[in-house]
Design an enzyme around this catalytic site. Structure first.
Site, PDB file in Angstrom:
ATOM      1  N   LYS A 119       8.488   1.238 -26.788  1.00 24.31           N
ATOM      2  CA  LYS A 119       8.596   2.020 -27.860  1.00 24.31           C
ATOM      3  C   LYS A 119       7.853   3.683 -27.986  1.00 24.31           C
ATOM      4  CE  LYS A 119      12.153  -0.580 -30.146  1.00 24.31           C
ATOM      5  NZ  LYS A 119      13.160   0.337 -30.777  1.00 24.31           N
ATOM      6  N   ASN A 138       1.739  -4.926 -25.668  1.00 21.80           N
ATOM      7  CA  ASN A 138       2.827  -5.079 -24.830  1.00 21.80           C
ATOM      8  C   ASN A 138       3.164  -4.297 -24.254  1.00 21.80           C
ATOM      9  OD1 ASN A 138       4.271  -5.024 -27.123  1.00 21.80           O
ATOM     10  ND2 ASN A 138       2.997  -6.287 -28.810  1.00 21.80           N
ATOM     11  N   PRO A 139       4.537  -5.100 -22.971  1.00 16.31           N
ATOM     12  CA  PRO A 139       5.793  -3.908 -23.026  1.00 16.31           C
ATOM     13  C   PRO A 139       6.726  -3.299 -24.309  1.00 16.31           C
ATOM     14  CG  PRO A 139       4.809  -5.635 -21.083  1.00 16.31           C
ATOM     15  CD  PRO A 139       4.388  -5.784 -22.501  1.00 16.31           C
ATOM     16  N   TYR A 140       6.949  -4.428 -25.185  1.00 15.57           N
ATOM     17  CA  TYR A 140       7.496  -3.923 -26.491  1.00 15.57           C
ATOM     18  C   TYR A 140       7.089  -2.696 -26.521  1.00 15.57           C
ATOM     19  CZ  TYR A 140      10.082  -3.803 -30.824  1.00 15.57           C
ATOM     20  OH  TYR A 140      10.686  -3.569 -31.418  1.00 15.57           O
ATOM     21  N   GLY A 141       5.820  -2.942 -27.096  1.00 10.02           N
ATOM     22  CA  GLY A 141       5.322  -1.317 -27.926  1.00 10.02           C
ATOM     23  C   GLY A 141       5.129  -0.494 -27.295  1.00 10.02           C
TER      24      GLY A 141
END
Length: 396
Positions: A203, A197-200
């Protein structure tokens, strides 16, 4: 024909001379005062005192970290744009530590490189704990550009400022979301990073930037990849108070408490067909007090020219259904639960192997009773029905 009155002219000249004399006297007094000559405690290094910049220090985790750092006699500067943080949390910290030179708050956005550079030029930081980030998986799938800008780009801005101003220690707040959905459990620091996902992804990109920079730097770097955070300050001074408009993207603990308080009609559990014992997702829930302790130990153990990468979790996975039952017991409320289809970007099972952080930093989770952590957080919620805002009546 008009003639100037010599008396009036004399009076005017006298007033001008008097004003000039008073101004000169004020300047002289200021120059000889201690506050004029002595720079701010935040602008100079002091032997025996570690000045830590806490980005995102008005947020849930950042405020708890600032509390611990202050309690440990560190000097703390919080930088936050309050898009996700709470000024009320900063006020609590200021009331607890009112002494000059202990805590300062700077309202600023890390996306503004000039403002960040100015902050670094005016303050003598010894270390940076970089928490500031948007951090909801669901929101990241809906608005990925926000996440790449806020997490990856802003981390680059902070790193550039650290390099320019010779700040040598970075404790980076990362996430288990960088691993994606590994084939094997538990997750170790050697598990391949394949975020889904874009969050991971954002990061991981930030981590990559930090690691690439470090190859030609003597900076001390600690990257902490932590799992699902719960709990609050055991003494009830701080808690989690997310924006109401973000409730649908927030942590499951927040949703449980909202349901228990009647703010929402019930709890929505997304995904019951995962390949787990009860069909719901399995996560490793880490108490915020333990998480902060890991950051402090990382700061203490950070060494120039070295990188440490650590998972921060309990090493035990708990299912969403287990979590909901613990929340019901912690709140004493019969929470209504609706089971819905999976949420995009989620993964079935994630829990840590914390062996490395125990071996190298002498850290292990102490607050491992799920119900106890939720009860601690629930006590804060009950006494802060309106978050950090003015108290509102609440029937419990």
């Amino acid at each position: 024909m008009d003639y100037a009155d010599p008396k009036k002219k004399s009076n005017l000249v006298g007033k001008i001379l008097l004003a000039a004399a008073l101004t000169a006297l004020c300047i002289l007094v200021l120059k000889h005062s201690s506050t004029f000559n002595t720079p701010s405690a935040f602008s100079r290094h002091e032997a025996g005192v570690t000045h830590v910049l806490v980005t995102g220090g008005a947020g849930y985790i950042g405020s708890h970290a600032a509390l611990r750092l202050l309690r440990d006699s560190h000097r703390v500067t919080i930088v936050d744009n309050l898009s996700r943080g709470n000024l009320g949390a900063v006020k609590v910290l200021q009331e607890l530590f009112p002494e000059p030179g202990r805590l300062q708050f700077i309202y600023s956005d890390l996306g503004d490189a000039k403002a960040v550079n100015k902050i670094f030029s005016e303050n003598a930081f010894d270390a940076v704990m970089h928490f500031a980030a948007v951090a909801y998986v669901g929101e990241s799938t809906l608005d990925p550009l926000k996440y790449y800008h806020n997490i990856t780009s802003n981390t680059l801005v902070v790193l550039e400022a650290m390099a320019a101003h010779n700040v040598k220690t970075l404790i980076y707040s990362s996430t288990c979301a960088t691993y994606g959905e590994p084939e094997k459990m538990p997750i170790t620091e050697e598990t391949p990073q394949l975020p889904i996902n874009p969050y991971g992804k954002a990061k991981k990109m930030a981590e990559d930037i930090i690691l690439d920079f470090h190859k030609n730097s003597d900076m001390a770097v600690m990257i902490l990849r932590y799992f699902n955070v719960i709990g609050s300050d055991p003494d009830g001074r701080l808690g989690e108070a997310p924006r109401p408009e973000l409730r649908e993207h927030g942590r499951i603990s927040g949703a449980c408490f909202d349901a228990a308080r009647g703010i929402i009609p019930g709890l929505k559990v997304r995904g019951t067909d995962y390949k787990t014992a009860d069909g719901t997702c399995i996560r490793d829930y880490i108490d915020v007090t333990d998480l902060v302790d890991a950051h402090v130990k990382a700061l203490e153990k950070a060494k120039a020219g070295q990188v440490g990468i650590y998972n921060v979790g309990t090493g035990k996975g708990r299912s969403v259904k287990e979590f909901v039952e613990a929340c019901k017991k912690a709140t004493g409320k019969n929470i209504k639960v609706d089971f819905l289809p999976r949420r995009p970007g989620d993964y079935a099972e994630v829990y840590s192997d914390p062996t490395k952080i125990w071996r190298e930093l002498n850290w292990t989770a102490q607050y491992t009773n799920l119900q106890d952590s939720l009860q601690t957080a629930w006590r804060w919620q009950k006494s802060h029905f309106n978050g950090y805002g003015p108290p509102l009546p609440m029937a419990v």
